[in-house]
Scaffold this motif. Sequence first.
Motif, PDB file in Angstrom:
ATOM      1  N   UNK A 115      35.165 -54.644 -89.153  1.00 57.82           N
ATOM      2  CA  UNK A 115      34.265 -53.571 -89.618  1.00 57.82           C
ATOM      3  C   UNK A 115      34.648 -52.211 -89.064  1.00 57.82           C
ATOM      4  N   UNK A 116      35.217 -52.162 -87.878  1.00 61.77           N
ATOM      5  CA  UNK A 116      35.579 -50.870 -87.292  1.00 61.77           C
ATOM      6  C   UNK A 116      36.701 -50.211 -88.095  1.00 61.77           C
ATOM      7  N   UNK A 117      37.584 -51.037 -88.708  1.00 60.17           N
ATOM      8  CA  UNK A 117      38.644 -50.457 -89.537  1.00 60.17           C
ATOM      9  C   UNK A 117      38.052 -49.823 -90.795  1.00 60.17           C
TER      10      UNK A 117
ATOM     11  N   UNK B 263      35.080 -48.541 -91.015  1.00 58.33           N
ATOM     12  CA  UNK B 263      34.433 -47.300 -90.572  1.00 58.33           C
ATOM     13  C   UNK B 263      35.459 -46.193 -90.402  1.00 58.33           C
ATOM     14  N   UNK B 264      36.628 -46.548 -89.841  1.00 61.69           N
ATOM     15  CA  UNK B 264      37.664 -45.535 -89.645  1.00 61.69           C
ATOM     16  C   UNK B 264      38.146 -44.985 -90.975  1.00 61.69           C
ATOM     17  N   UNK B 265      38.179 -45.826 -92.016  1.00 64.03           N
ATOM     18  CA  UNK B 265      38.622 -45.364 -93.340  1.00 64.03           C
ATOM     19  C   UNK B 265      37.568 -44.472 -93.977  1.00 64.03           C
ATOM     20  N   UNK B 266      36.308 -44.881 -93.872  1.00 65.24           N
ATOM     21  CA  UNK B 266      35.228 -44.119 -94.492  1.00 65.24           C
ATOM     22  C   UNK B 266      34.987 -42.798 -93.786  1.00 65.24           C
ATOM     23  N   UNK B 267      35.165 -42.775 -92.469  1.00 65.35           N
ATOM     24  CA  UNK B 267      34.898 -41.569 -91.689  1.00 65.35           C
ATOM     25  C   UNK B 267      36.136 -41.262 -90.851  1.00 65.35           C
ATOM     26  N   UNK B 268      37.113 -40.576 -91.445  1.00 66.60           N
ATOM     27  CA  UNK B 268      38.387 -40.348 -90.732  1.00 66.60           C
ATOM     28  C   UNK B 268      38.320 -39.304 -89.647  1.00 66.60           C
ATOM     29  N   UNK B 269      37.268 -38.500 -89.592  1.00 66.04           N
ATOM     30  CA  UNK B 269      37.214 -37.440 -88.596  1.00 66.04           C
ATOM     31  C   UNK B 269      36.658 -37.974 -87.296  1.00 66.04           C
ATOM     32  N   UNK B 270      36.848 -37.185 -86.273  1.00 66.23           N
ATOM     33  CA  UNK B 270      36.352 -37.545 -84.946  1.00 66.23           C
ATOM     34  C   UNK B 270      35.121 -36.731 -84.563  1.00 66.23           C
TER      35      UNK B 270
ATOM     36  N   UNK C 259      31.955 -37.276 -85.476  1.00 71.23           N
ATOM     37  CA  UNK C 259      30.817 -38.127 -85.165  1.00 71.23           C
ATOM     38  C   UNK C 259      31.322 -39.340 -84.400  1.00 71.23           C
ATOM     39  N   UNK C 260      30.709 -39.698 -83.319  1.00 67.05           N
ATOM     40  CA  UNK C 260      31.166 -40.866 -82.559  1.00 67.05           C
ATOM     41  C   UNK C 260      31.145 -42.126 -83.415  1.00 67.05           C
ATOM     42  N   UNK C 261      32.177 -42.938 -83.260  1.00 69.20           N
ATOM     43  CA  UNK C 261      32.272 -44.176 -84.038  1.00 69.20           C
ATOM     44  C   UNK C 261      31.109 -45.114 -83.725  1.00 69.20           C
ATOM     45  N   UNK C 262      30.682 -45.143 -82.461  1.00 68.33           N
ATOM     46  CA  UNK C 262      29.584 -46.039 -82.098  1.00 68.33           C
ATOM     47  C   UNK C 262      28.294 -45.693 -82.859  1.00 68.33           C
ATOM     48  N   UNK C 263      28.044 -44.388 -83.037  1.00 69.49           N
ATOM     49  CA  UNK C 263      26.836 -43.967 -83.754  1.00 69.49           C
ATOM     50  C   UNK C 263      26.922 -44.334 -85.230  1.00 69.49           C
TER      51      UNK C 263
ATOM     52  N   UNK D 280      28.642 -46.801 -86.541  1.00 69.31           N
ATOM     53  CA  UNK D 280      28.492 -48.252 -86.641  1.00 69.31           C
ATOM     54  C   UNK D 280      27.027 -48.665 -86.506  1.00 69.31           C
ATOM     55  N   UNK D 281      26.333 -48.000 -85.594  1.00 70.64           N
ATOM     56  CA  UNK D 281      24.917 -48.311 -85.382  1.00 70.64           C
ATOM     57  C   UNK D 281      24.085 -47.983 -86.615  1.00 70.64           C
ATOM     58  N   UNK D 282      24.360 -46.839 -87.248  1.00 72.89           N
ATOM     59  CA  UNK D 282      23.596 -46.425 -88.421  1.00 72.89           C
ATOM     60  C   UNK D 282      23.937 -47.270 -89.643  1.00 72.89           C
ATOM     61  N   UNK D 283      25.190 -47.728 -89.755  1.00 72.50           N
ATOM     62  CA  UNK D 283      25.590 -48.517 -90.922  1.00 72.50           C
ATOM     63  C   UNK D 283      25.123 -49.961 -90.849  1.00 72.50           C
ATOM     64  N   UNK D 284      24.774 -50.454 -89.674  1.00 72.32           N
ATOM     65  CA  UNK D 284      24.338 -51.836 -89.519  1.00 72.32           C
ATOM     66  C   UNK D 284      22.852 -51.936 -89.896  1.00 72.32           C
ATOM     67  N   UNK D 285      22.563 -52.053 -91.212  1.00 73.68           N
ATOM     68  CA  UNK D 285      21.175 -52.060 -91.682  1.00 73.68           C
ATOM     69  C   UNK D 285      20.452 -53.346 -91.308  1.00 73.68           C
ATOM     70  N   UNK D 286      21.196 -54.450 -91.327  1.00 76.39           N
ATOM     71  CA  UNK D 286      20.543 -55.737 -91.090  1.00 76.39           C
ATOM     72  C   UNK D 286      19.975 -55.823 -89.679  1.00 76.39           C
ATOM     73  N   UNK D 287      20.773 -55.410 -88.705  1.00 79.59           N
ATOM     74  CA  UNK D 287      20.364 -55.564 -87.301  1.00 79.59           C
ATOM     75  C   UNK D 287      19.533 -54.398 -86.790  1.00 79.59           C
ATOM     76  N   UNK D 288      19.554 -53.279 -87.467  1.00 76.51           N
ATOM     77  CA  UNK D 288      18.846 -52.106 -86.943  1.00 76.51           C
ATOM     78  C   UNK D 288      17.692 -51.668 -87.840  1.00 76.51           C
TER      79      UNK D 288
END
Length: 214
Positions: A178-180, A182-189, A191-195, A197-205
Amino acid sequence: VCDGTEHCEDGSDESLLEYDGCNRFPNDTDACPSWGGERYIRCPAMPDICLTPDMAGRVNLSDPSSCRACPDQTEWRCNNGLCINATLHRNGVPDCIDGSDEMVLDLRWYIILIATVLIVFTGIGISFACRALNKQNTQGCFHCNLCSSSKRRKVERYNSIPGGNDNGDNVDCGGGDPREDVDIMYPTDDIPIELITLLDDKVNNWERKKRDSV
Protein backbone atom coordinates in the motif's frame (compact mmCIF):
# COMPACT_ATOMS: atom_id res chain seq x y z
CA VAL A 1 89.61 6.20 -2.24
CA CYS A 2 86.34 8.12 -2.43
CA ASP A 3 84.18 5.01 -2.86
CA GLY A 4 81.59 5.77 -0.18
CA THR A 5 83.34 3.78 2.55
CA GLU A 6 85.93 5.18 4.96
CA HIS A 7 89.10 3.14 5.00
CA CYS A 8 91.39 5.64 6.76
CA GLU A 9 91.00 6.12 10.48
CA ASP A 10 90.74 9.87 10.02
CA GLY A 11 88.32 9.50 7.09
CA SER A 12 90.57 11.48 4.77
CA ASP A 13 89.96 9.01 1.92
CA GLU A 14 86.34 10.24 1.79
CA SER A 15 86.99 13.88 2.70
CA LEU A 16 86.21 16.83 0.42
CA LEU A 17 89.09 18.90 1.75
CA GLU A 18 91.72 19.99 -0.76
CA TYR A 19 93.85 17.10 -2.00
CA ASP A 20 91.94 14.61 0.14
CA GLY A 21 90.32 11.49 -1.28
CA CYS A 22 87.24 13.04 -2.92
CA ASN A 23 88.94 16.35 -3.85
CA ARG A 24 92.29 15.38 -5.30
CA PHE A 25 92.12 18.00 -8.07
CA PRO A 26 91.02 21.24 -6.34
CA ASN A 27 92.62 23.46 -8.98
CA ASP A 28 90.09 22.41 -11.66
CA THR A 29 87.48 25.12 -12.10
CA ASP A 30 84.91 22.52 -13.11
CA ALA A 31 86.06 19.92 -10.59
CA CYS A 32 83.81 17.06 -9.54
CA PRO A 33 84.34 14.48 -6.77
CA SER A 34 87.38 12.36 -7.59
CA TRP A 35 85.66 9.00 -7.39
CA GLY A 36 88.16 6.19 -6.94
CA GLY A 37 90.95 8.78 -6.98
CA GLU A 38 90.30 9.57 -10.65
CA ARG A 39 89.77 13.01 -12.12
CA TYR A 40 86.21 13.92 -13.09
CA ILE A 41 85.13 17.01 -15.04
CA ARG A 42 81.86 18.54 -16.17
CA CYS A 43 80.29 17.15 -19.33
CA PRO A 44 80.55 19.75 -22.13
CA ALA A 45 77.03 18.93 -23.41
CA MET A 46 75.38 18.95 -19.96
CA PRO A 47 77.40 20.66 -17.18
CA ASP A 48 75.27 19.07 -14.44
CA ILE A 49 76.87 15.69 -15.12
CA CYS A 50 80.38 14.68 -14.08
CA LEU A 51 82.47 12.15 -15.99
CA THR A 52 86.08 11.26 -16.67
CA PRO A 53 88.06 13.27 -19.24
CA ASP A 54 88.27 10.16 -21.41
CA MET A 55 84.49 9.81 -21.53
CA ALA A 56 84.08 13.56 -22.02
CA GLY A 57 86.10 13.32 -25.25
CA ARG A 58 83.51 10.88 -26.65
CA VAL A 59 80.49 13.05 -25.89
CA ASN A 60 78.33 14.26 -28.75
CA LEU A 61 77.83 17.98 -28.08
CA SER A 62 74.48 17.95 -29.88
CA ASP A 63 73.23 15.04 -27.76
CA PRO A 64 73.24 15.80 -24.01
CA SER A 65 72.06 12.27 -23.26
CA SER A 66 75.48 11.00 -24.38
CA CYS A 67 76.83 12.37 -21.07
CA ARG A 68 74.96 9.51 -19.35
CA ALA A 69 77.03 6.88 -21.13
CA CYS A 70 79.16 4.56 -18.98
CA PRO A 71 81.96 2.15 -19.93
CA ASP A 72 79.45 -0.63 -19.31
CA GLN A 73 76.54 -0.14 -21.72
CA THR A 74 74.12 -1.70 -19.23
CA GLU A 75 74.72 1.15 -16.76
CA TRP A 76 73.44 4.72 -16.42
CA ARG A 77 75.49 7.68 -15.16
CA CYS A 78 74.30 9.78 -12.22
CA ASN A 79 74.90 13.53 -12.10
CA ASN A 80 77.77 13.06 -9.63
CA GLY A 81 79.59 10.81 -12.13
CA LEU A 82 78.93 7.38 -10.62
CA CYS A 83 77.23 4.70 -12.71
CA ILE A 84 74.34 2.48 -11.64
CA ASN A 85 72.48 -0.35 -13.31
CA ALA A 86 70.24 1.08 -16.04
CA THR A 87 67.27 -0.87 -14.72
CA LEU A 88 67.38 1.23 -11.54
CA HIS A 89 66.75 4.45 -13.46
CA ARG A 90 63.27 5.86 -12.72
CA ASN A 91 62.22 2.87 -10.61
CA GLY A 92 60.72 5.02 -7.86
CA VAL A 93 63.65 4.54 -5.45
CA PRO A 94 66.69 6.89 -5.40
CA ASP A 95 69.73 4.74 -6.19
CA CYS A 96 72.19 7.52 -7.00
CA ILE A 97 73.82 9.25 -4.03
CA ASP A 98 72.54 12.59 -5.31
CA GLY A 99 69.12 11.14 -6.24
CA SER A 100 69.48 12.21 -9.88
CA ASP A 101 68.08 8.91 -11.15
CA GLU A 102 64.59 9.91 -9.98
CA MET A 103 62.38 12.83 -10.93
CA VAL A 104 62.51 15.63 -8.38
CA LEU A 105 59.14 17.26 -7.70
CA ASP A 106 59.60 20.85 -6.64
CA LEU A 107 56.71 21.54 -4.26
CA ARG A 108 56.64 25.04 -2.82
CA TRP A 109 54.65 25.91 0.27
CA TYR A 110 52.38 28.32 -1.61
CA ILE A 111 51.43 25.58 -4.12
CA ILE A 112 50.31 23.33 -1.27
CA LEU A 113 48.42 26.24 0.32
CA ILE A 114 46.58 27.10 -2.90
CA ALA A 115 45.66 23.46 -3.51
CA THR A 116 44.34 23.11 0.05
CA VAL A 117 42.22 26.26 -0.22
CA LEU A 118 40.75 25.13 -3.55
CA ILE A 119 39.85 21.71 -2.16
CA VAL A 120 38.21 23.23 0.94
CA PHE A 121 36.12 25.76 -1.02
CA THR A 122 35.11 23.08 -3.53
CA GLY A 123 33.86 20.89 -0.70
CA ILE A 124 31.94 23.81 0.84
CA GLY A 125 30.35 24.60 -2.53
CA ILE A 126 29.23 21.00 -3.03
CA SER A 127 27.82 20.95 0.51
CA PHE A 128 25.71 24.10 -0.09
CA ALA A 129 24.53 22.76 -3.45
CA CYS A 130 23.38 19.49 -1.87
CA ARG A 131 21.50 21.37 0.86
CA ALA A 132 19.79 23.61 -1.72
CA LEU A 133 18.70 20.63 -3.83
CA ASN A 134 17.48 18.79 -0.75
CA LYS A 135 14.95 21.57 -0.09
CA GLN A 136 13.49 21.25 -3.57
CA ASN A 137 11.52 18.54 -5.29
CA THR A 138 14.31 16.97 -7.30
CA GLN A 139 11.84 14.70 -9.11
CA GLY A 140 10.77 17.65 -11.21
CA CYS A 141 14.32 18.23 -12.41
CA PHE A 142 14.51 14.83 -14.08
CA HIS A 143 10.87 14.45 -15.15
CA CYS A 144 10.28 14.00 -18.88
CA ASN A 145 6.80 14.44 -20.34
CA LEU A 146 7.79 12.78 -23.60
CA CYS A 147 9.16 9.61 -22.00
CA SER A 148 6.96 6.52 -22.32
CA SER A 149 7.63 5.61 -18.70
CA SER A 150 6.37 9.01 -17.56
CA LYS A 151 3.20 8.66 -19.61
CA ARG A 152 2.63 5.15 -18.32
CA ARG A 153 3.07 6.38 -14.76
CA LYS A 154 0.46 9.10 -15.37
CA VAL A 155 -2.05 6.55 -16.71
CA GLU A 156 -1.45 4.19 -13.81
CA ARG A 157 -1.80 7.01 -11.31
CA TYR A 158 -5.02 8.19 -12.97
CA ASN A 159 -6.57 4.73 -13.13
CA SER A 160 -5.57 3.90 -9.56
CA ILE A 161 -7.54 6.85 -8.10
CA PRO A 162 -11.04 5.66 -7.10
CA GLY A 163 -13.63 7.34 -9.29
CA GLY A 164 -11.00 9.03 -11.36
CA ASN A 165 -12.06 7.34 -14.61
CA ASP A 166 -14.96 4.91 -14.83
CA ASN A 167 -14.15 3.96 -18.41
CA GLY A 168 -10.43 3.39 -17.95
CA ASP A 169 -8.61 0.14 -17.50
CA ASN A 170 -8.67 -1.31 -14.05
CA VAL A 171 -5.35 -1.53 -12.37
CA ASP A 172 -4.89 -4.54 -10.16
CA CYS A 173 -3.39 -3.14 -7.00
CA GLY A 174 -4.04 -6.20 -4.91
CA GLY A 175 -1.11 -7.94 -3.34
CA GLY A 176 1.13 -4.88 -3.64
CA ASP A 177 2.54 -2.72 -0.94
CA PRO A 178 0.00 0.00 0.00
CA ARG A 179 2.85 2.42 0.64
CA GLU A 180 3.92 2.10 -3.02
CA ASP A 181 0.39 3.05 -4.13
CA VAL A 182 0.50 6.06 -1.82
CA ASP A 183 3.84 7.11 -3.28
CA ILE A 184 2.35 6.96 -6.80
CA MET A 185 -0.80 8.87 -5.89
CA TYR A 186 1.04 11.52 -3.87
CA PRO A 187 4.52 11.99 -5.37
CA THR A 188 5.36 15.14 -3.44
CA ASP A 189 6.91 15.34 -0.03
CA ASP A 190 4.72 18.22 1.14
CA ILE A 191 2.40 15.95 3.17
CA PRO A 192 3.85 13.28 5.45
CA ILE A 193 3.30 9.77 4.13
CA GLU A 194 2.12 8.58 7.55
CA LEU A 195 -0.71 11.15 7.55
CA ILE A 196 -1.82 10.21 4.04
CA THR A 197 -1.85 6.52 4.95
CA LEU A 198 -3.86 7.27 8.08
CA LEU A 199 -6.46 9.30 6.17
CA ASP A 200 -6.76 6.76 3.34
CA ASP A 201 -7.38 3.83 5.70
CA LYS A 202 -11.19 4.22 5.90
CA VAL A 203 -11.87 0.79 7.32
CA ASN A 204 -9.67 1.11 10.39
CA ASN A 205 -10.10 4.82 11.04
CA TRP A 206 -13.22 6.50 9.57
CA GLU A 207 -15.73 3.65 9.72
CA ARG A 208 -14.51 2.52 13.16
CA LYS A 209 -15.11 5.96 14.59
CA LYS A 210 -18.63 5.94 13.08
CA ARG A 211 -19.38 2.53 14.57
CA ASP A 212 -17.98 3.57 17.94
CA SER A 213 -20.09 6.72 17.96
CA VAL A 214 -23.23 4.70 17.22
